[in-house]
Design a protein around this motif. Structure first.
Motif, PDB file in Angstrom:
ATOM      1  N   PRO A  31       0.849  -1.249  -0.068  1.00 51.02           N
ATOM      2  CA  PRO A  31       0.082   0.051  -0.029  1.00 51.02           C
ATOM      3  C   PRO A  31       0.854   1.277  -0.101  1.00 51.02           C
ATOM      4  O   PRO A  31       1.631   1.625   1.042  1.00 51.02           O
ATOM      5  CB  PRO A  31      -1.018   0.028   1.253  1.00 51.02           C
ATOM      6  N   VAL A  32       0.857   2.045  -1.166  1.00 50.53           N
ATOM      7  CA  VAL A  32       1.729   3.224  -1.207  1.00 50.53           C
ATOM      8  C   VAL A  32       0.637   4.316  -1.521  1.00 50.53           C
ATOM      9  O   VAL A  32       1.250   5.260  -1.997  1.00 50.53           O
ATOM     10  CB  VAL A  32       2.617   3.030  -2.101  1.00 50.53           C
ATOM     11  N   GLY A  33      -0.482   4.250  -1.839  1.00 52.85           N
ATOM     12  CA  GLY A  33      -1.461   5.266  -2.353  1.00 52.85           C
ATOM     13  C   GLY A  33      -1.492   6.428  -1.635  1.00 52.85           C
ATOM     14  O   GLY A  33      -1.358   7.549  -2.149  1.00 52.85           O
ATOM     15  N   ARG A  34      -1.423   6.643  -0.246  1.00 51.91           N
ATOM     16  CA  ARG A  34      -1.279   7.630   0.417  1.00 51.91           C
ATOM     17  C   ARG A  34      -0.170   8.477   0.478  1.00 51.91           C
ATOM     18  O   ARG A  34      -0.118   9.852   0.038  1.00 51.91           O
ATOM     19  CB  ARG A  34      -1.479   7.436   1.989  1.00 51.91           C
ATOM     20  N   LYS A  35       1.065   7.897   0.144  1.00 54.30           N
ATOM     21  CA  LYS A  35       2.280   8.455  -0.004  1.00 54.30           C
ATOM     22  C   LYS A  35       2.429   9.122  -1.410  1.00 54.30           C
ATOM     23  O   LYS A  35       2.892  10.102  -1.598  1.00 54.30           O
ATOM     24  CB  LYS A  35       3.390   7.329   0.254  1.00 54.30           C
ATOM     25  N   LEU A  36       1.860   8.264  -2.403  1.00 52.83           N
ATOM     26  CA  LEU A  36       1.677   9.002  -3.844  1.00 52.83           C
ATOM     27  C   LEU A  36       0.845  10.162  -4.057  1.00 52.83           C
ATOM     28  O   LEU A  36       1.229  11.102  -4.725  1.00 52.83           O
ATOM     29  CB  LEU A  36       1.260   7.739  -4.873  1.00 52.83           C
ATOM     30  N   ASP A  37      -0.182  10.032  -3.078  1.00 52.34           N
ATOM     31  CA  ASP A  37      -1.102  11.079  -3.214  1.00 52.34           C
ATOM     32  C   ASP A  37      -0.247  12.390  -2.343  1.00 52.34           C
ATOM     33  O   ASP A  37      -0.546  13.669  -3.064  1.00 52.34           O
ATOM     34  CB  ASP A  37      -2.531  11.063  -2.347  1.00 52.34           C
ATOM     35  N   PHE A  38       0.190  12.334  -1.397  1.00 51.79           N
ATOM     36  CA  PHE A  38       1.070  13.221  -0.828  1.00 51.79           C
ATOM     37  C   PHE A  38       2.202  13.765  -1.617  1.00 51.79           C
ATOM     38  O   PHE A  38       2.298  15.060  -1.971  1.00 51.79           O
ATOM     39  CB  PHE A  38       1.637  12.930   0.313  1.00 51.79           C
ATOM     40  N   LEU A  39       2.848  12.878  -2.429  1.00 52.20           N
ATOM     41  CA  LEU A  39       3.955  13.319  -3.234  1.00 52.20           C
ATOM     42  C   LEU A  39       3.186  14.302  -4.726  1.00 52.20           C
ATOM     43  O   LEU A  39       3.913  15.097  -5.051  1.00 52.20           O
ATOM     44  CB  LEU A  39       4.743  12.118  -3.851  1.00 52.20           C
ATOM     45  N   ALA A  40       1.875  13.771  -5.123  1.00 49.18           N
ATOM     46  CA  ALA A  40       1.348  14.709  -6.104  1.00 49.18           C
ATOM     47  C   ALA A  40       1.052  16.118  -5.556  1.00 49.18           C
ATOM     48  O   ALA A  40       1.450  16.830  -6.339  1.00 49.18           O
ATOM     49  CB  ALA A  40       0.245  13.840  -6.421  1.00 49.18           C
ATOM     50  N   GLN A  41       0.789  16.225  -4.425  1.00 52.34           N
ATOM     51  CA  GLN A  41       0.662  17.553  -3.907  1.00 52.34           C
ATOM     52  C   GLN A  41       1.877  18.293  -3.871  1.00 52.34           C
ATOM     53  O   GLN A  41       1.968  19.595  -4.190  1.00 52.34           O
ATOM     54  CB  GLN A  41       0.066  17.461  -2.450  1.00 52.34           C
ATOM     55  N   GLU A  42       2.831  17.758  -3.547  1.00 49.89           N
ATOM     56  CA  GLU A  42       4.412  18.296  -3.661  1.00 49.89           C
ATOM     57  C   GLU A  42       4.950  18.570  -4.949  1.00 49.89           C
ATOM     58  O   GLU A  42       5.151  19.780  -5.232  1.00 49.89           O
ATOM     59  CB  GLU A  42       5.522  17.444  -3.114  1.00 49.89           C
ATOM     60  N   PHE A  43       4.429  17.764  -5.982  1.00 50.29           N
ATOM     61  CA  PHE A  43       4.641  17.918  -7.470  1.00 50.29           C
ATOM     62  C   PHE A  43       3.856  19.326  -7.955  1.00 50.29           C
ATOM     63  O   PHE A  43       4.512  20.166  -8.419  1.00 50.29           O
ATOM     64  CB  PHE A  43       4.179  16.862  -8.300  1.00 50.29           C
ATOM     65  N   MET A  44       2.724  19.478  -7.575  1.00 52.09           N
ATOM     66  CA  MET A  44       1.862  20.659  -7.822  1.00 52.09           C
ATOM     67  C   MET A  44       2.373  21.947  -7.301  1.00 52.09           C
ATOM     68  O   MET A  44       2.168  22.942  -7.920  1.00 52.09           O
ATOM     69  CB  MET A  44       0.175  20.133  -7.406  1.00 52.09           C
ATOM     70  N   ARG A  45       2.940  21.777  -6.088  1.00 53.01           N
ATOM     71  CA  ARG A  45       3.302  23.070  -5.463  1.00 53.01           C
ATOM     72  C   ARG A  45       4.469  23.619  -5.981  1.00 53.01           C
ATOM     73  O   ARG A  45       4.518  24.586  -6.174  1.00 53.01           O
ATOM     74  CB  ARG A  45       3.752  22.653  -3.952  1.00 53.01           C
ATOM     75  N   GLU A  46       5.482  22.612  -6.684  1.00 46.98           N
ATOM     76  CA  GLU A  46       6.858  22.931  -7.274  1.00 46.98           C
ATOM     77  C   GLU A  46       6.103  23.533  -8.724  1.00 46.98           C
ATOM     78  O   GLU A  46       6.691  24.660  -9.270  1.00 46.98           O
ATOM     79  CB  GLU A  46       7.523  22.196  -7.505  1.00 46.98           C
ATOM     80  N   ALA A  47       5.161  23.078  -9.139  1.00 52.15           N
ATOM     81  CA  ALA A  47       4.701  23.319 -10.715  1.00 52.15           C
ATOM     82  C   ALA A  47       4.034  24.611 -10.415  1.00 52.15           C
ATOM     83  O   ALA A  47       4.155  25.738 -11.252  1.00 52.15           O
ATOM     84  CB  ALA A  47       3.796  22.501 -11.140  1.00 52.15           C
ATOM     85  N   ASN A  48       3.213  24.919  -9.460  1.00 51.85           N
ATOM     86  CA  ASN A  48       2.652  26.390  -9.210  1.00 51.85           C
ATOM     87  C   ASN A  48       3.677  27.488  -9.084  1.00 51.85           C
ATOM     88  O   ASN A  48       3.649  28.546  -9.791  1.00 51.85           O
ATOM     89  CB  ASN A  48       1.672  26.278  -7.859  1.00 51.85           C
ATOM     90  N   THR A  49       4.842  26.956  -8.309  1.00 51.60           N
ATOM     91  CA  THR A  49       5.833  28.171  -8.073  1.00 51.60           C
ATOM     92  C   THR A  49       6.507  28.506  -9.215  1.00 51.60           C
ATOM     93  O   THR A  49       6.875  29.484  -9.569  1.00 51.60           O
ATOM     94  CB  THR A  49       6.721  27.403  -6.942  1.00 51.60           C
ATOM     95  N   LEU A  50       6.791  27.498 -10.170  1.00 51.10           N
ATOM     96  CA  LEU A  50       7.493  27.360 -11.400  1.00 51.10           C
ATOM     97  C   LEU A  50       6.634  28.342 -12.299  1.00 51.10           C
ATOM     98  O   LEU A  50       7.285  29.486 -12.802  1.00 51.10           O
ATOM     99  CB  LEU A  50       7.632  26.318 -12.026  1.00 51.10           C
ATOM    100  N   CYS A  51       5.412  28.102 -12.428  1.00 54.37           N
ATOM    101  CA  CYS A  51       4.676  29.224 -13.046  1.00 54.37           C
ATOM    102  C   CYS A  51       4.599  30.700 -12.513  1.00 54.37           C
ATOM    103  O   CYS A  51       4.693  31.791 -13.221  1.00 54.37           O
ATOM    104  CB  CYS A  51       2.902  28.536 -13.146  1.00 54.37           C
ATOM    105  N   SER A  52       4.458  30.815 -11.310  1.00 57.03           N
ATOM    106  CA  SER A  52       4.350  32.228 -10.781  1.00 57.03           C
ATOM    107  C   SER A  52       5.939  32.977 -10.888  1.00 57.03           C
ATOM    108  O   SER A  52       5.814  34.003 -10.871  1.00 57.03           O
ATOM    109  CB  SER A  52       4.060  32.054  -9.251  1.00 57.03           C
ATOM    110  N   LYS A  53       6.952  32.199 -11.197  1.00 54.30           N
ATOM    111  CA  LYS A  53       8.174  32.916 -11.333  1.00 54.30           C
ATOM    112  C   LYS A  53       8.951  32.595 -12.674  1.00 54.30           C
ATOM    113  O   LYS A  53       9.662  33.343 -12.870  1.00 54.30           O
ATOM    114  CB  LYS A  53       9.217  31.998 -10.432  1.00 54.30           C
TER     115      LYS A  53
END
Length: 299
Positions: A249-271
């Protein structure tokens, strides 16, 4: 192996004068929610069934249903006396209403009355579970086989999910590389913008402090630097691949990692401050969002 939380399995069996049907269905869930629908009188099965299921399942909303039938009563017709009383009362009321309006109805035959739905029942299928002790071992063994089939279906769907997620992670890695390549083009664009801005400042402020101007330009460069975001994206890609290789079972960890991916992508767009880099950032957000939808079904 990666497993999905969606699956279905069914099994049928018989022993002595009883036969039964198991059904097991699973959908997404934050934790393990096991719902057992057992015939009346089969409550003693609940605890061992839960213990057996918990050894194989970690997450998901799972429903298990057991139907029992006594084959000795198979084919026997049973008349529902209460339903018959209701039907006869309805017929009498109908005839009275017809007489009051001057209408004459033809007489109803016994065959027509018995043909009404619900009056006759075949067998005793459903809730009768008296004397389960003699078939409990067979029921338990059949449940374990049902659980094995259910898990196999989860694994088959999980393999397909893993392939989709692997492709999306590869796409994120490629876009991260494209963002790195776009930095050179952005650097020249930003340098030109800074030179133009500096020319305007010095033109209208002859006494401008060169040191202060240099500090402000340095601060702007720091605010627009996306090196850390790109480094973290690469690290997240490596972590996601490791989790896929680890299996459920790694679904929860993958979900958390997807949030971190999106955080970096949002910052990339803002900069970004550059059309090419912004386009890469938007593509990243799209792929990450699609990946997160798939992750919701991973156990």
């Amino acid at each position: 192996m990666l497993r999905s939380m969606t699956a279905f399995a069914t099994r049928s069996g018989s022993h002595a004068t009883r036969d039964w049907t198991w059904e097991m269905r699973g959908v997404n869930g934050k934790g393990l929610d096991l719902r057992l629908r057992l015939p009346e009188g089969a409550e003693a099965l609940e605890a061992p069934l839960r213990a057996t299921a918990a050894k194989r399942l970690a997450r998901g909303n799972v429903t298990v249903m057991l139907r029992l039938r006594d084959t000795r009563a198979a084919g026997a017709l049973t008349l529902d006396a209460e339903a018959l009383d209701v039907a006869l009362a309805a017929l009498a009321e109908t005839e009275c209403c017809a007489d009051a309006r001057g209408l004459t109805l033809g007489p109803s035959t016994a065959a027509q009355v018995l043909a009404l739905r619900g009056l006759l029942e075949v067998g005793s299928e459903g809730t009768e579970a008296a004397g389960l002790d003699e078939i409990t071992p067979a029921l338990t063994a059949d449940f374990e086989a049902l659980l094995a089939e259910f898990t196999a279906m989860r694994e088959a769907e999980g393999a397909a999910l893993g392939a989709v997620l692997g492709g999306q992670i590869d796409r994120i890695e490629a876009l991260t590389g494209a963002a790195t390549d776009a930095l050179d083009a952005r650097a020249e664009t930003i340098a030109q913008a800074h030179r133009a801005a500096l020319a305007r400042v010095t033109e209208h402020a002859a006494q401008a402090d060169p040191d202060r101007i240099a500090q402000e330009l340095a601060l702007v460069a720091v605010r627009l630097d996306v090196t850390e975001e790109l480094d973290r994206l690469r690290a997240h890609v490596a972590a996601a691949r490791a989790l896929l290789a680890q299996g459920s079972p790694v679904g929860r960890k993958l979900d958390f990692l997807a949030q971190e991916f999106m955080r970096e992508a949002n910052t990339l767009c803002s900069k970004a401050q550059h059309a090419g880099l912004t386009a890469v950032g938007l593509d990243l957000k799209t792929v990450i969002d699609q990946m997160r939808e798939q992750i919701q079904n991973v156990e």
